[in-house]
Design a protein around this motif. Structure first.
Motif, short mmCIF file in Angstrom:
data_model
loop_
_atom_site.label_atom_id
_atom_site.label_comp_id
_atom_site.label_asym_id
_atom_site.label_seq_id
_atom_site.Cartn_x
_atom_site.Cartn_y
_atom_site.Cartn_z
N GLU A 144 23.66 -84.98 28.88
CA GLU A 144 23.96 -84.17 27.70
C GLU A 144 24.84 -84.93 26.72
OE1 GLU A 144 25.89 -79.79 26.51
OE2 GLU A 144 25.79 -80.43 28.61
N VAL A 145 25.83 -85.66 27.24
CA VAL A 145 26.73 -86.42 26.37
C VAL A 145 25.97 -87.54 25.66
CG1 VAL A 145 28.73 -87.97 26.34
CG2 VAL A 145 28.80 -85.86 27.69
N ARG A 146 25.12 -88.26 26.40
CA ARG A 146 24.37 -89.35 25.78
C ARG A 146 23.41 -88.82 24.72
NH1 ARG A 146 22.60 -91.63 30.05
NH2 ARG A 146 20.56 -90.59 30.10
N GLU A 147 22.76 -87.69 25.00
CA GLU A 147 21.85 -87.11 24.02
C GLU A 147 22.60 -86.70 22.75
OE1 GLU A 147 18.49 -83.54 23.61
OE2 GLU A 147 19.84 -83.59 25.34
N PHE A 148 23.78 -86.12 22.93
CA PHE A 148 24.59 -85.73 21.77
C PHE A 148 24.97 -86.97 20.96
CE2 PHE A 148 28.51 -84.95 19.52
CZ PHE A 148 28.33 -83.68 18.97
N ALA A 149 25.47 -88.00 21.65
CA ALA A 149 25.86 -89.22 20.95
C ALA A 149 24.69 -89.85 20.21
CB ALA A 149 26.46 -90.22 21.94
N LYS A 150 23.51 -89.84 20.84
CA LYS A 150 22.33 -90.40 20.20
C LYS A 150 21.96 -89.61 18.95
CE LYS A 150 17.55 -91.83 21.04
NZ LYS A 150 17.07 -91.30 19.75
N ASP A 151 22.06 -88.29 19.02
CA ASP A 151 21.73 -87.48 17.85
C ASP A 151 22.71 -87.73 16.71
OD1 ASP A 151 19.55 -86.43 19.15
OD2 ASP A 151 20.51 -84.52 19.66
N VAL A 152 23.98 -87.91 17.04
CA VAL A 152 24.97 -88.25 16.01
C VAL A 152 24.62 -89.59 15.38
CG1 VAL A 152 27.38 -88.91 15.63
CG2 VAL A 152 26.85 -86.91 17.02
N ALA A 153 24.35 -90.59 16.22
CA ALA A 153 24.04 -91.92 15.71
C ALA A 153 22.75 -91.92 14.89
CB ALA A 153 23.93 -92.91 16.87
N ASP A 154 21.74 -91.20 15.36
CA ASP A 154 20.47 -91.14 14.62
C ASP A 154 20.67 -90.49 13.25
OD1 ASP A 154 18.97 -92.37 16.57
OD2 ASP A 154 18.26 -90.49 17.48
N LEU A 155 21.47 -89.43 13.20
CA LEU A 155 21.72 -88.76 11.93
C LEU A 155 22.42 -89.69 10.95
CD1 LEU A 155 21.65 -86.06 10.31
CD2 LEU A 155 23.90 -85.56 11.29
N LEU A 156 23.41 -90.42 11.45
CA LEU A 156 24.16 -91.33 10.58
C LEU A 156 23.28 -92.48 10.12
CD1 LEU A 156 27.05 -91.48 9.47
CD2 LEU A 156 27.60 -93.04 11.35
N ALA A 157 22.47 -93.02 11.03
CA ALA A 157 21.59 -94.13 10.66
C ALA A 157 20.53 -93.70 9.65
CB ALA A 157 20.94 -94.71 11.91
N ALA A 158 20.05 -92.46 9.80
CA ALA A 158 19.05 -91.96 8.86
C ALA A 158 19.63 -91.79 7.46
CB ALA A 158 18.50 -90.62 9.35
N LYS A 204 17.04 -106.13 19.44
CA LYS A 204 17.72 -106.96 18.44
C LYS A 204 16.77 -107.42 17.34
CE LYS A 204 21.55 -108.76 21.20
NZ LYS A 204 22.24 -109.97 21.68
N THR A 205 15.53 -107.70 17.69
CA THR A 205 14.57 -108.20 16.72
C THR A 205 14.23 -107.15 15.66
OG1 THR A 205 12.77 -107.55 18.21
CG2 THR A 205 13.55 -109.84 18.32
N ALA A 206 14.49 -105.87 15.97
CA ALA A 206 14.16 -104.80 15.03
C ALA A 206 15.36 -104.36 14.19
CB ALA A 206 13.60 -103.60 15.78
N ARG A 207 16.52 -104.93 14.44
CA ARG A 207 17.73 -104.47 13.74
C ARG A 207 17.90 -105.14 12.38
NH1 ARG A 207 21.99 -105.33 18.68
NH2 ARG A 207 20.83 -104.14 20.26
N GLY A 208 17.36 -106.32 12.24
CA GLY A 208 17.60 -107.04 10.99
C GLY A 208 19.07 -107.36 10.84
N ASP A 209 19.58 -107.10 9.61
CA ASP A 209 21.00 -107.38 9.36
C ASP A 209 21.82 -106.09 9.38
OD1 ASP A 209 20.03 -106.23 7.09
OD2 ASP A 209 20.75 -107.79 5.71
N ARG A 210 21.33 -105.09 10.11
CA ARG A 210 22.02 -103.80 10.17
C ARG A 210 22.94 -103.72 11.40
NH1 ARG A 210 16.94 -99.89 10.08
NH2 ARG A 210 16.27 -101.54 11.52
N LEU A 211 24.00 -102.95 11.27
CA LEU A 211 24.92 -102.73 12.38
C LEU A 211 24.28 -101.77 13.38
CD1 LEU A 211 28.70 -102.27 12.42
CD2 LEU A 211 27.31 -100.38 13.32
N TYR A 212 24.42 -102.08 14.65
CA TYR A 212 23.84 -101.28 15.73
C TYR A 212 24.84 -100.23 16.21
CZ TYR A 212 21.88 -100.36 20.43
OH TYR A 212 21.37 -99.77 21.57
N LEU A 213 24.46 -98.97 16.11
CA LEU A 213 25.25 -97.86 16.67
C LEU A 213 24.83 -97.67 18.12
CD1 LEU A 213 24.90 -95.36 13.67
CD2 LEU A 213 26.93 -96.71 14.25
N ASP A 214 25.57 -98.25 19.02
CA ASP A 214 25.20 -98.30 20.43
C ASP A 214 25.84 -97.12 21.17
OD1 ASP A 214 24.56 -98.91 23.03
OD2 ASP A 214 25.61 -100.83 23.08
#
Length: 306
Positions: A186-200, A212-222
């Motif tokens: 549940e915690v990981r799903e919540f964190a992923k939804d937060v990160a996805d919302l911010l990245a979008a 890594k090959t798909a990130r380009g020059d963007r910061l990774y929200l891990d």
């Protein structure tokens, strides 16, 4: 082989080859690591007590091989606490560091970095921390600084308190205290939804793409550290890098310091920062995710997040 005895609380701990150089470019020795851990123990131990650890050991220093140790060796002293936790197909017995003597002993074992679980051994499947790892594509701290502000603002909108820590490597960790009512999934799903919302909301700057090959020059929200048996570097732990940088808790206001970097502090200068108590009181009351989940789902439906 030279040996010295170090007093750590009520115990006397033998340190073998204290003159052994662990950080060759800087000349920092095993004795320096021991001294650092003795000094920082009052600030570091509250973040270690009761938690299974993964130990990053460098028997021959930075110039030699390193390995990650989960299972506690049988030769460790009986007074070093262990925690047996479940793994696929069995169990593993991790070391737990509850006191200064254990910190000194681990230093003698050339354990440079301590990586801690997000949960404690008494309830290993229920984390009391949620961690966002801000990982830049290059050693560019300005992108980390901006991502931290964006994430902090979003967490504030969700009414979740958070604290910051330099990793001693390239980025920052944003840590949210939890009340241990939720499981890791549940915690990981919540964190992923937060990160996805911010990245979008900031697709040119941020990504949740694990490849890594798909990130380009963007910061990774891990958010992958929010899983059972996953670890994150412990506060005030030394990193296995030249200069002996330290993962250091900071205040949100310190993001405005132009001199701030992920490696701002090391074993020679972190004591004053630690004494300032940047996390003072911030982690005492863990939060439930239910109210934040409802707010987050509302933001996702509205298509906002930054």
């Amino acid at each position: 082989m030279s040996t010295t005895t170090v007093r750590a609380g009520r115990r006397a701990v033998e340190v073998h080859r204290p003159e052994k150089v662990l950080f060759s470019a800087d000349g920092f020795t095993k004795a320096d690591l021991v001294g650092y851990h003795r000094e920082i123990a009052p600030h570091m131990l509250p973040h270690l007590r009761g938690r299974p650890l993964m130990l990053e050991r460098l028997p021959d220093g930075l110039d030699g091989p390193r390995f990650m140790q989960k299972e506690t060796p049988e030769h460790h002293p009986a007074w070093v606490r262990r925690a047996e936790v479940a793994k696929v197909g069995g169990t593993v017995t991790h070391t737990v560091c509850d006191d200064t003597a254990t910190l000194v002993y681990l230093s003698d074992q050339a354990c440079v970095t301590l990586h801690r679980w997000q949960s404690k051994a008494d309830r290993p499947e229920h984390p009391d921390r949620m961690v966002f790892d801000l990982d830049p594509p290059e050693d560019d701290f300005e992108t980390v600084r901006r991502a931290a502000r964006l994430l902090g603002d979003l967490l504030g909108e969700l009414r979740l308190p958070s604290v910051l820590m330099t990793t001693g490597s390239r980025g920052l960790h944003v840590v949210v205290p939890l009340n241990r009512r939720h499981g890791f999934d549940e915690v990981r799903e919540f964190a992923k939804d937060v990160a996805d919302l911010l990245a979008a909301a900031h697709p040119e700057e941020l990504t949740t793409e694990a490849r890594k090959t798909a990130r380009g020059d963007r910061l990774y929200l891990d958010v992958q550290r929010n899983g059972y048996a996953q670890t994150a570097v412990a506060p005030y732990s030394v990193r296995a890098r030249e200069g002996a940088p330290v993962a250091t808790p900071i205040g949100w206001e310190q993001l405005d310091d132009p001199g701030l970097t992920a490696r701002r502090w090391n074993i020679t200068n972190v004591a004053e920062q630690a004494a300032a108590g940047p996390w003072e009181g911030a982690l005492r009351r863990g939060r439930a995710l239910g109210p934040a989940r409802r707010r987050l789902d509302g933001l996702r439906r509205g298509g906002t997040g930054g």
